[in-house]
Design a protein around this motif. Structure first.
Motif, mmCIF file in Angstrom:
data_model
loop_
_atom_site.group_PDB
_atom_site.id
_atom_site.type_symbol
_atom_site.label_atom_id
_atom_site.label_comp_id
_atom_site.label_asym_id
_atom_site.label_seq_id
_atom_site.Cartn_x
_atom_site.Cartn_y
_atom_site.Cartn_z
ATOM 1 N N LYS A 107 0.817 -1.104 -0.046
ATOM 2 C CA LYS A 107 -0.009 0.093 -0.093
ATOM 3 C C LYS A 107 0.834 1.143 -0.125
ATOM 4 O O LYS A 107 1.898 1.242 0.870
ATOM 5 C CB LYS A 107 -0.681 -0.234 1.161
ATOM 6 C CG LYS A 107 -1.927 -1.011 1.345
ATOM 7 C CD LYS A 107 -3.012 -0.822 2.593
ATOM 8 C CE LYS A 107 -4.077 -1.973 2.483
ATOM 9 N NZ LYS A 107 -4.778 -1.933 3.840
ATOM 10 N N PRO A 108 0.622 2.297 -0.596
ATOM 11 C CA PRO A 108 1.536 3.515 -1.054
ATOM 12 C C PRO A 108 1.689 4.156 0.296
ATOM 13 O O PRO A 108 2.510 4.663 0.539
ATOM 14 C CB PRO A 108 0.713 4.257 -2.136
ATOM 15 C CG PRO A 108 0.076 3.328 -2.867
ATOM 16 C CD PRO A 108 -0.435 2.347 -1.783
ATOM 17 N N SER A 109 0.691 4.277 0.982
ATOM 18 C CA SER A 109 0.726 5.111 2.258
ATOM 19 C C SER A 109 -0.207 4.737 3.394
ATOM 20 O O SER A 109 -0.871 5.252 4.216
ATOM 21 C CB SER A 109 0.057 6.759 1.948
ATOM 22 O OG SER A 109 -1.248 6.392 1.411
ATOM 23 N N GLY A 110 0.018 3.423 3.729
ATOM 24 C CA GLY A 110 -0.283 2.876 5.118
ATOM 25 C C GLY A 110 -1.705 2.268 4.801
ATOM 26 O O GLY A 110 -2.107 1.847 3.721
ATOM 27 N N ALA A 111 -2.210 1.600 6.068
ATOM 28 C CA ALA A 111 -3.669 0.871 6.043
ATOM 29 C C ALA A 111 -4.645 1.626 5.264
ATOM 30 O O ALA A 111 -5.124 0.844 4.581
ATOM 31 C CB ALA A 111 -3.906 0.728 7.468
ATOM 32 N N ILE A 112 -4.900 2.815 5.156
ATOM 33 C CA ILE A 112 -5.862 3.413 4.544
ATOM 34 C C ILE A 112 -5.213 4.560 3.663
ATOM 35 O O ILE A 112 -4.785 5.255 3.768
ATOM 36 C CB ILE A 112 -6.875 4.289 5.556
ATOM 37 C CG1 ILE A 112 -7.403 3.697 6.529
ATOM 38 C CG2 ILE A 112 -7.870 5.210 4.465
ATOM 39 C CD1 ILE A 112 -8.141 2.312 6.149
ATOM 40 N N SER A 113 -4.905 3.930 2.359
ATOM 41 C CA SER A 113 -4.041 4.530 1.528
ATOM 42 C C SER A 113 -5.191 5.182 0.091
ATOM 43 O O SER A 113 -5.661 4.505 -0.541
ATOM 44 C CB SER A 113 -3.386 3.490 0.495
ATOM 45 O OG SER A 113 -2.149 3.104 1.313
#
Length: 364
Positions: A107-113
């Motif tokens: 994922k590009p930017s964590g759990a909530i991308s």
């Protein structure tokens, strides 16, 4: 043509929707359901019988790894994990590959991308590939280290005591070097091969596993824990030593150079080769320049043709024994098939026999 039926598993409603929207844009794919955690996923897999599952790792009630274990045990099919690039996330991702996941997407930017669209093409490509993968050859987690060490009364620490950098001998081909390239299904294949290599192997081992940055250190740690040899992520400038396997860092090429009478590792971010960095071709080509070394090359499971051109250059420039993994045991037969088409391969081996084939070439 029948569409690829996908189950999307994520505890975030937002992530379920964005993954579903991405996949449904591809005419070959149809999302047939979603699930909120591993427990829910198991029920939906049994009920809906999807061709492919995308699975988040970090979820409540039952996480993705526990859900994956049950799915691979009871309803085996291709599972693609979605992971964060944190240290813990990387470790869990490598663990999931050992339990049978076919591949993963960072994922590009964590759990909530919110920016998941950045990996849109990767998601679609991997789902399409997963449908045709040889999922029944994916093995579960196996840790044989303690059994092996106990059986032969052997200490890995002791085995490292006499390691020293390799000095170049220009007058003989007594020195050897092993180079391995792999992609999809590779972590599981590397586990099978490296865990069977004896600690006193008279050669260093260089490995390219297609992987993004942030994951290869965890892969090296995992493989080191189940192997007699030392397995580590390669570092720029270090001298090669027999009995050590060096894994190319994710996102970087791995090359070998002659420097001050030693073989030295060079890590760089030079141009991506055929969509890959690290690239098997780049590693093989650098090793092809070592005129005074006998080389053993291995190409295992993976999509595409990375390693084929590098194999051609290896064979043109010295004594090379080439091994490819058989179609029967490859999760994805692309890379081995492409290499085999060159008619330059010396042995085609089932995965469980590759370590023995390497040692035969080393000793004979």
């Amino acid at each position: 043509m029948r569409k690829i039926r996908v189950l999307v598993v994520d505890d975030s409603a937002f992530m379920r929707k964005i993954i579903t929207d991405i996949l449904n844009e591809e005419e070959k794919i149809e999302v047939i359901g979603t699930a909120r955690n591993g427990q829910d996923a198991i029920k939906k897999v049994e009920l809906l019988n999807p061709d492919v599952v995308t699975m988040d790792i970090e979820m409540p009630i039952m996480d993705g790894i526990e859900g994956l274990k049950v799915i691979m045990d009871q309803f085996p099919r291709p599972v693609i994990m979605l992971s964060s690039t944190t240290t813990q996330g990387a470790e869990n991702t490598i663990k999931s590959l050992q339990y049978g996941a076919i591949d993963f997407i960072a994922k590009p930017s964590g759990a909530i991308s919110l920016d998941l669209y950045k990996v849109k093409e990767e998601i679609i490509e991997k789902v399409i590939l997963a449908k045709s993968a040889n999922v029944h050859k994916l093995s579960k987690e196996v840790n044989r280290k303690n059994i092996h060490l106990k059986e032969i009364g052997y200490s890995k620490i002791d085995s490292n005591r006499d390691k020293s950098p390799i000095i170049i001998d220009r007058n003989s081909l007594n020195k050897k070097i092993v180079c391995i390239g792999t992609s999809t299904g590779g972590p599981r294949a590397l586990q099978q091969v490296l865990s069977k290599i004896p600690a006193d192997i008279d050669a260093p081992i260089l490995i390219v596993q297609h992987m993004p940055p942030g994951f290869t250190q965890s892969l090296a740690n995992r493989l080191d824990s189940i192997s007699f040899i030392t397995v580590k992520e390669a570092e720029n400038g270090e001298h090669l030593q027999n009995g050590i396997a060096y894994i190319a860092p994710g996102g970087s090429h791995l090359k070998v150079m002659k420097s001050g009478g030693y073989l030295t590792i060079k890590i760089d971010q030079s141009d991506i080769r055929n969509g890959h960095r690290p690239s098997v071709d780049v590693m093989f080509e650098s090793i092809s320049k070592l005129q005074d070394y006998r080389k053993i090359s291995v190409i295992m499971t993976g999509m595409g043709s990375d390693g084929t051109e590098g194999l051609r250059k290896l064979k043109l420039t010295g004594v090379v024994n080439a091994i490819v993994e058989s179609e029967q045991t490859s999760v994805v037969y692309g890379m081995p098939r492409s290499a085999l088409s060159t008619n330059l391969v010396d042995k085609v081996e089932h995965l469980e026999n590759i370590a023995a084939a390497i040692m035969d070439f080393i000793r004979n």
